[in-house]
Scaffold this motif. Structure first.
Motif, PDB file in Angstrom:
ATOM      1  N   GLY A 139      25.692  31.563 -28.380  1.00  0.00           N
ATOM      2  CA  GLY A 139      26.525  32.715 -28.701  1.00  0.00           C
ATOM      3  C   GLY A 139      27.631  32.932 -27.683  1.00  0.00           C
ATOM      4  N   GLY A 140      27.290  32.788 -26.409  1.00  0.00           N
ATOM      5  CA  GLY A 140      28.300  32.973 -25.371  1.00  0.00           C
ATOM      6  C   GLY A 140      29.408  31.940 -25.453  1.00  0.00           C
ATOM      7  N   MET A 141      29.045  30.705 -25.754  1.00  0.00           N
ATOM      8  CA  MET A 141      30.052  29.651 -25.893  1.00  0.00           C
ATOM      9  C   MET A 141      30.947  29.911 -27.097  1.00  0.00           C
ATOM     10  N   GLN A 142      30.348  30.380 -28.190  1.00  0.00           N
ATOM     11  CA  GLN A 142      31.157  30.691 -29.370  1.00  0.00           C
ATOM     12  C   GLN A 142      32.165  31.801 -29.070  1.00  0.00           C
ATOM     13  N   GLN A 143      31.731  32.800 -28.319  1.00  0.00           N
ATOM     14  CA  GLN A 143      32.661  33.895 -28.021  1.00  0.00           C
ATOM     15  C   GLN A 143      33.765  33.427 -27.076  1.00  0.00           C
ATOM     16  N   ARG A 144      33.471  32.480 -26.210  1.00  0.00           N
ATOM     17  CA  ARG A 144      34.524  31.890 -25.381  1.00  0.00           C
ATOM     18  C   ARG A 144      35.593  31.245 -26.247  1.00  0.00           C
ATOM     19  N   VAL A 145      35.138  30.527 -27.269  1.00  0.00           N
ATOM     20  CA  VAL A 145      36.076  29.862 -28.178  1.00  0.00           C
ATOM     21  C   VAL A 145      36.911  30.901 -28.922  1.00  0.00           C
ATOM     22  N   ALA A 146      36.270  31.993 -29.363  1.00  0.00           N
ATOM     23  CA  ALA A 146      36.999  33.047 -30.066  1.00  0.00           C
ATOM     24  C   ALA A 146      38.081  33.657 -29.176  1.00  0.00           C
ATOM     25  N   ILE A 147      37.765  33.858 -27.897  1.00  0.00           N
ATOM     26  CA  ILE A 147      38.754  34.406 -26.965  1.00  0.00           C
ATOM     27  C   ILE A 147      39.889  33.409 -26.760  1.00  0.00           C
ATOM     28  N   ALA A 148      39.544  32.129 -26.593  1.00  0.00           N
ATOM     29  CA  ALA A 148      40.568  31.105 -26.412  1.00  0.00           C
ATOM     30  C   ALA A 148      41.469  31.012 -27.637  1.00  0.00           C
ATOM     31  N   ARG A 149      40.890  31.087 -28.831  1.00  0.00           N
ATOM     32  CA  ARG A 149      41.694  31.025 -30.064  1.00  0.00           C
ATOM     33  C   ARG A 149      42.680  32.185 -30.120  1.00  0.00           C
ATOM     34  N   ALA A 150      42.227  33.380 -29.718  1.00  0.00           N
ATOM     35  CA  ALA A 150      43.111  34.542 -29.733  1.00  0.00           C
ATOM     36  C   ALA A 150      44.229  34.410 -28.702  1.00  0.00           C
ATOM     37  N   LEU A 151      43.919  33.868 -27.531  1.00  0.00           N
ATOM     38  CA  LEU A 151      44.921  33.744 -26.472  1.00  0.00           C
ATOM     39  C   LEU A 151      45.906  32.599 -26.716  1.00  0.00           C
ATOM     40  N   ALA A 152      45.465  31.566 -27.445  1.00  0.00           N
ATOM     41  CA  ALA A 152      46.289  30.366 -27.621  1.00  0.00           C
ATOM     42  C   ALA A 152      47.608  30.673 -28.323  1.00  0.00           C
ATOM     43  N   ILE A 153      47.623  31.675 -29.189  1.00  0.00           N
ATOM     44  CA  ILE A 153      48.854  31.998 -29.923  1.00  0.00           C
ATOM     45  C   ILE A 153      49.791  32.889 -29.111  1.00  0.00           C
ATOM     46  N   GLU A 154      49.388  33.191 -27.864  1.00  0.00           N
ATOM     47  CA  GLU A 154      50.187  34.013 -26.959  1.00  0.00           C
ATOM     48  C   GLU A 154      50.573  35.352 -27.598  1.00  0.00           C
ATOM     49  N   PRO A 155      49.568  36.153 -27.957  1.00  0.00           N
ATOM     50  CA  PRO A 155      49.872  37.445 -28.587  1.00  0.00           C
ATOM     51  C   PRO A 155      50.504  38.413 -27.602  1.00  0.00           C
ATOM     52  N   ASP A 156      51.248  39.373 -28.131  1.00  0.00           N
ATOM     53  CA  ASP A 156      51.802  40.433 -27.283  1.00  0.00           C
ATOM     54  C   ASP A 156      50.690  41.334 -26.762  1.00  0.00           C
ATOM     55  N   ILE A 157      49.638  41.488 -27.575  1.00  0.00           N
ATOM     56  CA  ILE A 157      48.505  42.323 -27.174  1.00  0.00           C
ATOM     57  C   ILE A 157      47.229  41.705 -27.734  1.00  0.00           C
ATOM     58  N   LEU A 158      46.178  41.737 -26.935  1.00  0.00           N
ATOM     59  CA  LEU A 158      44.878  41.214 -27.339  1.00  0.00           C
ATOM     60  C   LEU A 158      43.972  42.388 -27.666  1.00  0.00           C
ATOM     61  N   LEU A 159      43.392  42.389 -28.868  1.00  0.00           N
ATOM     62  CA  LEU A 159      42.503  43.451 -29.339  1.00  0.00           C
ATOM     63  C   LEU A 159      41.077  42.921 -29.310  1.00  0.00           C
ATOM     64  N   MET A 160      40.166  43.650 -28.639  1.00  0.00           N
ATOM     65  CA  MET A 160      38.800  43.163 -28.464  1.00  0.00           C
ATOM     66  C   MET A 160      37.811  44.264 -28.871  1.00  0.00           C
ATOM     67  N   ASP A 161      37.033  43.987 -29.907  1.00  0.00           N
ATOM     68  CA  ASP A 161      36.110  44.970 -30.475  1.00  0.00           C
ATOM     69  C   ASP A 161      34.685  44.669 -30.032  1.00  0.00           C
ATOM     70  N   GLU A 162      34.243  45.268 -28.924  1.00  0.00           N
ATOM     71  CA  GLU A 162      32.901  45.071 -28.368  1.00  0.00           C
ATOM     72  C   GLU A 162      32.513  43.585 -28.361  1.00  0.00           C
ATOM     73  N   PRO A 163      33.324  42.726 -27.738  1.00  0.00           N
ATOM     74  CA  PRO A 163      33.121  41.285 -27.865  1.00  0.00           C
ATOM     75  C   PRO A 163      31.852  40.752 -27.208  1.00  0.00           C
ATOM     76  N   PHE A 164      31.227  41.543 -26.318  1.00  0.00           N
ATOM     77  CA  PHE A 164      30.045  41.049 -25.615  1.00  0.00           C
ATOM     78  C   PHE A 164      28.765  41.773 -26.036  1.00  0.00           C
ATOM     79  N   SER A 165      28.862  42.635 -27.052  1.00  0.00           N
ATOM     80  CA  SER A 165      27.719  43.485 -27.396  1.00  0.00           C
ATOM     81  C   SER A 165      26.569  42.710 -28.023  1.00  0.00           C
ATOM     82  N   HIS A 166      26.820  41.536 -28.593  1.00  0.00           N
ATOM     83  CA  HIS A 166      25.765  40.753 -29.229  1.00  0.00           C
ATOM     84  C   HIS A 166      25.138  39.729 -28.290  1.00  0.00           C
ATOM     85  N   LEU A 167      25.553  39.747 -27.029  1.00  0.00           N
ATOM     86  CA  LEU A 167      25.074  38.753 -26.074  1.00  0.00           C
ATOM     87  C   LEU A 167      24.010  39.362 -25.165  1.00  0.00           C
TER      88      LEU A 167
END
Length: 255
Positions: A139-167
Motif C-alpha cells: 500500500g505504501g509503495m502504491q501511494q508513492r506512485v500516486a504521488i509521483a504521478r500527480a507531481l510528474a505533470i507539474e501541477p500548479d497545486i497538489l490536492l491531497m485527500d487524507e493520502p496516508f489514512s489507509h496505511l
C-alpha cells in the motif's frame, strides 16, 4: 499573489426522494500562495473532502467561486494534481506507465516521458520496481506512485485527500517524511486534508480547522515551527495539544 483563491464557497446537495437538501459546506474562504502547505483539519463529515473536490473541479460549488491564478475553476485539469485516500492507480499499467499517464495525455515525447518518470521513480525510492504492477506493490509503495504521478505533470497545486489514512502508522510516518523531502525540492503549493492532528502540525504552514453541523472553518492557525520538524519535538506536541483543546471546546459548546 495567491495561486489559489477560495471565495465564499459553499455546497448544498439536493435531497433525494423528497428529503430536505443537505448543506455539506457553509461558505468558506482561504488563499493558497506559491510554496504554501495548507491543511484542512477536521473530524469525519465536516466537509473537508467536499471542499477539496470542489477545488479539484469534481463538484460544482453552490455558492462562491474558486480561482486558480485568477481564472475560474470549471472542472478537472492538469493544473491541479490529485492524490486520493485510496491509491487509484491503473491496475493494468506498470509503475512507470502510471507515472507517465498524464504526460502521455499531454502528448509528450516518449524520451521525455522516460526521463521524467526516471526522475520520480528515484524520488519515491522505487528503482527496480519500474515494471511492477500495482498488485505487486505494498500500500505504501502504491501511494508513492500516486504521488509521483500527480507531481510528474507539474501541477500548479497538489490536492491531497487524507493520502496516508489507509496505511499503518509506521508506513504513514515514513511517507510523511518522504513527502516533505520531495516537497522541499519540487515545492508546489499543496492543499491537504486530514483528521490527524500530528500530521497537520508536522506538514503544514497553515492549518484551517473545520467543525461539523454546521460544516465551516472556525479557526486559522499559523504553524511557526522551523523545518525539518520531528514528531518528538516538544513544540509539535504543544501545538497538537492546543489544537485538541480547540476541538474539545467546539464540541462542548454543541453539547
Amino acid at each position: 499573489m495567491s495561486r489559489l483563491s477560495i471565495q465564499g464557497v459553499g455546497k448544498t446537495f439536493p435531497g433525494v426522494g423528497g428529503a430536505a437538501p443537505t448543506q455539506a459546506l457553509l461558505p468558506v474562504g482561504l488563499e493558497v500562495a506559491d510554496n504554501d502547505f495548507i491543511t484542512i483539519l477536521g473530524l469525519s463529515g465536516c466537509g473537508k473532502s467536499t471542499l477539496l473536490r470542489l477545488v479539484a473541479g469534481l463538484e460544482e460549488p453552490s455558492s462562491g467561486r474558486i480561482l486558480l491564478d485568477g481564472a475560474p475553476v470549471s472542472g478537472p485539469a492538469a493544473d491541479r494534481g490529485m492524490v486520493f485516500q485510496s491509491y487509484t492507480l491503473f491496475p493494468w499499467l506498470t509503475v512507470r506507465q502510471n507515472i507517465c499517464f498524464g504526460l502521455r495525455q499531454k502528448g509528450m515525447a516518449a524520451a521525455e516521458q522516460r526521463a521524467i518518470s526516471d526522475h520520480f521513480i528515484g524520488e519515491i525510492g522505487l528503482r527496480g520496481f519500474e515494471d511492477h504492477y500495482p498488485k505487486q506493490l505494498s500500500g505504501g509503495m502504491q501511494q508513492r506512485v500516486a504521488i509521483a504521478r500527480a507531481l510528474a505533470i507539474e501541477p500548479d497545486i497538489l490536492l491531497m485527500d487524507e493520502p496516508f489514512s489507509h496505511l499503518d502508522a509506521i508506513t504513514a510516518r515514513k511517507l510523511r517524511a518522504d513527502l516533505m523531502a520531495i516537497m522541499n525540492r519540487a515545492r508546489p503549493a499543496i492543499l491537504f486534508v486530514t483528521h490527524d492532528l500530528a500530521e497537520a502540525v508536522l506538514l503544514s504552514d497553515h492549518i484551517y480547522m473545520m467543525e461539523t453541523k454546521p460544516a465551516r472553518i472556525f479557526k486559522h492557525v499559523i504553524v511557526d515551527i522551523a523545518r525539518p520538524r520531528s514528531p518528538e519535538d516538544e513544540r509539535v506536541f504543544a501545538l497538537e495539544r492546543e489544537l485538541m483543546r480547540e476541538f474539545f471546546s467546539v464540541l462542548e459548546t454543541k453539547g
